[in-house]
Design a protein around this motif. Structure first.
Motif, mmCIF file in Angstrom:
data_model
loop_
_atom_site.group_PDB
_atom_site.id
_atom_site.type_symbol
_atom_site.label_atom_id
_atom_site.label_comp_id
_atom_site.label_asym_id
_atom_site.label_seq_id
_atom_site.Cartn_x
_atom_site.Cartn_y
_atom_site.Cartn_z
ATOM 1 N N ALA A 185 41.421 40.833 33.762
ATOM 2 C CA ALA A 185 41.306 41.585 34.829
ATOM 3 C C ALA A 185 40.119 42.324 35.363
ATOM 4 O O ALA A 185 39.675 42.189 36.434
ATOM 5 C CB ALA A 185 42.578 42.525 35.063
ATOM 6 N N GLY A 186 39.360 42.623 34.303
ATOM 7 C CA GLY A 186 38.110 43.110 34.463
ATOM 8 C C GLY A 186 36.860 42.086 35.187
ATOM 9 O O GLY A 186 36.204 42.449 35.931
ATOM 10 N N ARG A 187 36.956 41.017 34.348
ATOM 11 C CA ARG A 187 36.009 40.120 34.783
ATOM 12 C C ARG A 187 36.456 39.706 36.367
ATOM 13 O O ARG A 187 35.419 39.169 36.856
ATOM 14 C CB ARG A 187 36.284 38.807 33.695
ATOM 15 N N ALA A 188 37.656 39.154 36.363
ATOM 16 C CA ALA A 188 38.130 38.843 37.740
ATOM 17 C C ALA A 188 37.628 39.730 38.810
ATOM 18 O O ALA A 188 37.218 39.393 39.663
ATOM 19 C CB ALA A 188 39.632 38.522 37.699
ATOM 20 N N ALA A 189 37.727 41.172 38.544
ATOM 21 C CA ALA A 189 37.394 42.017 39.544
ATOM 22 C C ALA A 189 36.064 42.235 39.893
ATOM 23 O O ALA A 189 35.554 42.386 40.968
ATOM 24 C CB ALA A 189 37.959 43.468 39.054
ATOM 25 N N LEU A 190 35.014 42.058 38.635
ATOM 26 C CA LEU A 190 33.544 42.107 38.800
ATOM 27 C C LEU A 190 33.280 40.643 39.780
ATOM 28 O O LEU A 190 32.391 40.773 40.692
ATOM 29 C CB LEU A 190 32.946 41.989 37.559
ATOM 30 N N ALA A 191 33.687 39.562 39.415
ATOM 31 C CA ALA A 191 33.452 38.517 40.255
ATOM 32 C C ALA A 191 34.069 38.471 41.483
ATOM 33 O O ALA A 191 33.166 38.113 42.383
ATOM 34 C CB ALA A 191 34.398 37.350 39.606
ATOM 35 N N LEU A 192 35.138 39.259 41.856
ATOM 36 C CA LEU A 192 35.727 39.280 43.180
ATOM 37 C C LEU A 192 34.464 40.319 43.951
ATOM 38 O O LEU A 192 34.201 40.236 45.160
ATOM 39 C CB LEU A 192 37.062 39.591 43.366
ATOM 40 N N ALA A 193 34.258 41.588 43.296
ATOM 41 C CA ALA A 193 33.058 42.396 43.786
ATOM 42 C C ALA A 193 31.993 41.503 44.401
ATOM 43 O O ALA A 193 31.234 41.837 45.491
ATOM 44 C CB ALA A 193 32.999 43.672 42.714
ATOM 45 N N SER A 194 31.294 40.850 43.318
ATOM 46 C CA SER A 194 30.065 40.046 43.548
ATOM 47 C C SER A 194 30.398 38.834 44.888
ATOM 48 O O SER A 194 29.570 38.700 45.632
ATOM 49 C CB SER A 194 29.803 39.049 42.394
ATOM 50 N N LEU A 195 31.589 38.676 44.766
ATOM 51 C CA LEU A 195 31.794 37.541 45.789
ATOM 52 C C LEU A 195 31.903 38.006 47.222
ATOM 53 O O LEU A 195 31.231 37.577 48.197
ATOM 54 C CB LEU A 195 33.287 36.785 45.608
ATOM 55 N N TRP A 196 32.408 39.419 47.328
ATOM 56 C CA TRP A 196 32.506 39.807 48.762
ATOM 57 C C TRP A 196 31.107 40.593 49.032
ATOM 58 O O TRP A 196 30.672 40.683 50.230
ATOM 59 C CB TRP A 196 33.725 41.121 48.600
ATOM 60 N N VAL A 231 43.551 34.372 46.338
ATOM 61 C CA VAL A 231 44.436 33.915 45.216
ATOM 62 C C VAL A 231 43.740 34.811 44.066
ATOM 63 O O VAL A 231 44.534 35.134 43.348
ATOM 64 C CB VAL A 231 44.384 32.329 45.043
ATOM 65 N N GLY A 232 42.681 34.721 43.934
ATOM 66 C CA GLY A 232 41.967 35.281 42.816
ATOM 67 C C GLY A 232 42.379 36.853 42.734
ATOM 68 O O GLY A 232 42.634 37.503 41.749
ATOM 69 N N GLY A 233 42.247 37.305 44.112
ATOM 70 C CA GLY A 233 42.494 38.839 44.138
ATOM 71 C C GLY A 233 43.848 39.309 43.780
ATOM 72 O O GLY A 233 44.305 40.251 43.048
ATOM 73 N N LEU A 234 44.808 38.450 44.372
ATOM 74 C CA LEU A 234 46.256 38.397 43.880
ATOM 75 C C LEU A 234 46.565 38.614 42.470
ATOM 76 O O LEU A 234 47.308 39.212 41.867
ATOM 77 C CB LEU A 234 47.075 37.749 44.558
ATOM 78 N N ARG A 235 45.913 37.573 41.919
ATOM 79 C CA ARG A 235 46.204 37.267 40.248
ATOM 80 C C ARG A 235 45.373 38.507 39.583
ATOM 81 O O ARG A 235 45.914 38.813 38.627
ATOM 82 C CB ARG A 235 45.423 35.788 39.884
ATOM 83 N N ALA A 236 44.175 38.904 40.009
ATOM 84 C CA ALA A 236 43.560 39.935 39.319
ATOM 85 C C ALA A 236 44.599 41.204 39.664
ATOM 86 O O ALA A 236 44.429 41.957 38.578
ATOM 87 C CB ALA A 236 42.256 40.001 40.019
ATOM 88 N N ALA A 237 44.791 41.363 40.795
ATOM 89 C CA ALA A 237 45.992 42.575 40.712
ATOM 90 C C ALA A 237 46.997 42.526 39.992
ATOM 91 O O ALA A 237 47.427 43.689 39.717
ATOM 92 C CB ALA A 237 45.926 42.666 42.406
ATOM 93 N N GLY A 238 47.633 41.297 40.002
ATOM 94 C CA GLY A 238 48.632 41.415 39.166
ATOM 95 C C GLY A 238 48.556 41.633 37.586
ATOM 96 O O GLY A 238 49.304 42.233 36.843
ATOM 97 N N ARG A 239 47.321 41.270 37.165
ATOM 98 C CA ARG A 239 46.727 41.684 35.579
ATOM 99 C C ARG A 239 46.461 43.042 35.470
ATOM 100 O O ARG A 239 46.201 43.504 34.598
ATOM 101 C CB ARG A 239 45.795 40.729 35.287
ATOM 102 N N ALA A 240 45.977 43.453 36.650
ATOM 103 C CA ALA A 240 45.097 44.936 36.344
ATOM 104 C C ALA A 240 46.286 46.184 36.071
ATOM 105 O O ALA A 240 45.736 47.175 35.638
ATOM 106 C CB ALA A 240 44.389 45.305 37.941
ATOM 107 N N ASP A 241 47.372 46.026 36.246
ATOM 108 C CA ASP A 241 48.531 46.955 36.298
ATOM 109 C C ASP A 241 49.064 46.815 34.630
ATOM 110 O O ASP A 241 50.073 47.344 34.235
ATOM 111 C CB ASP A 241 49.518 46.920 37.173
ATOM 112 N N ASP A 242 48.354 45.816 33.890
ATOM 113 C CA ASP A 242 49.095 45.799 32.388
ATOM 114 C C ASP A 242 48.573 47.046 31.678
ATOM 115 O O ASP A 242 47.544 47.611 31.888
ATOM 116 C CB ASP A 242 48.136 44.602 31.596
ATOM 117 N N HIS A 243 49.232 47.303 30.637
ATOM 118 C CA HIS A 243 49.149 48.633 30.056
ATOM 119 C C HIS A 243 48.885 48.256 28.444
ATOM 120 O O HIS A 243 49.194 47.151 27.877
ATOM 121 C CB HIS A 243 50.129 49.543 30.207
ATOM 122 N N ARG A 244 48.277 49.009 27.702
ATOM 123 C CA ARG A 244 47.921 48.980 26.126
ATOM 124 C C ARG A 244 49.249 48.939 25.546
ATOM 125 O O ARG A 244 50.316 49.527 25.878
ATOM 126 C CB ARG A 244 47.152 49.967 25.862
#
Length: 146
Positions: A14-25, A133-146
């Motif tokens: 999710a961190g990699r996806a968030a960084l990629a989406l930040a770069s994309l936007w 689609v990437g944003g929705l998938r990343a958001a779905g993974r970003a709420d995972d907990h340890r």
């Protein structure tokens, strides 16, 4: 590995996806900024036209300016999500806000899509599809907990 995995040298998916989406936007905002600054008729073309003939150029530049602001806001949200995820925190609030704002931003893109040639329409739709689609998938993974 979960979205909040903080082992040294590891970045959660999710961190990699968030960084990629930040770069994309951010790249989108830069491109629309360049468009807004350079789009318009040449001095020779504008010389023989009245303001009614040039209103389309002004509208396109204003819309591009709005897309710059939207892209900057989305890049900021995704960067905030990335920083929270990298820090071992729950980044789902920022990620969901970014994903939903991505969907809403389609409204700003519609005039550009409708007025562009087919090749550019394809590029725009692919970009928006990837971002949403990437944003929705990343958001779905970003709420995972340890």
């Amino acid at each position: 590995m979960t979205a909040t995995d903080t082992r040294p040298g590891r970045l959660a998916p999710a961190g990699r996806a968030a960084l990629a989406l930040a770069s994309l936007w951010a790249a989108s905002a830069l491109c629309w900024g360049a468009f807004a600054l350079t789009y318009g008729p040449s001095a020779d073309e504008a010389a023989g036209k009245d303001s009614d003939d040039l209103i389309g150029y002004t509208f396109a530049r204003l819309l591009a300016g709005a897309l710059v602001l939207a892209g900057g806001a989305l890049a900021t949200l995704w960067l905030a999500a990335f920083r929270r995820i990298r820090g071992g925190l729950n980044g789902d609030g920022h990620a969901w806000a970014g994903a939903l704002l991505s969907v809403v931003s389609v409204v700003l893109w519609l005039p550009m899509i409708l007025g562009a040639p087919l090749l550019w329409d394809t590029v725009f739709v692919l970009f928006l599809g990837t971002a949403i689609v990437g944003g929705l998938r990343a958001a779905g993974r970003a709420d995972d907990h340890r």
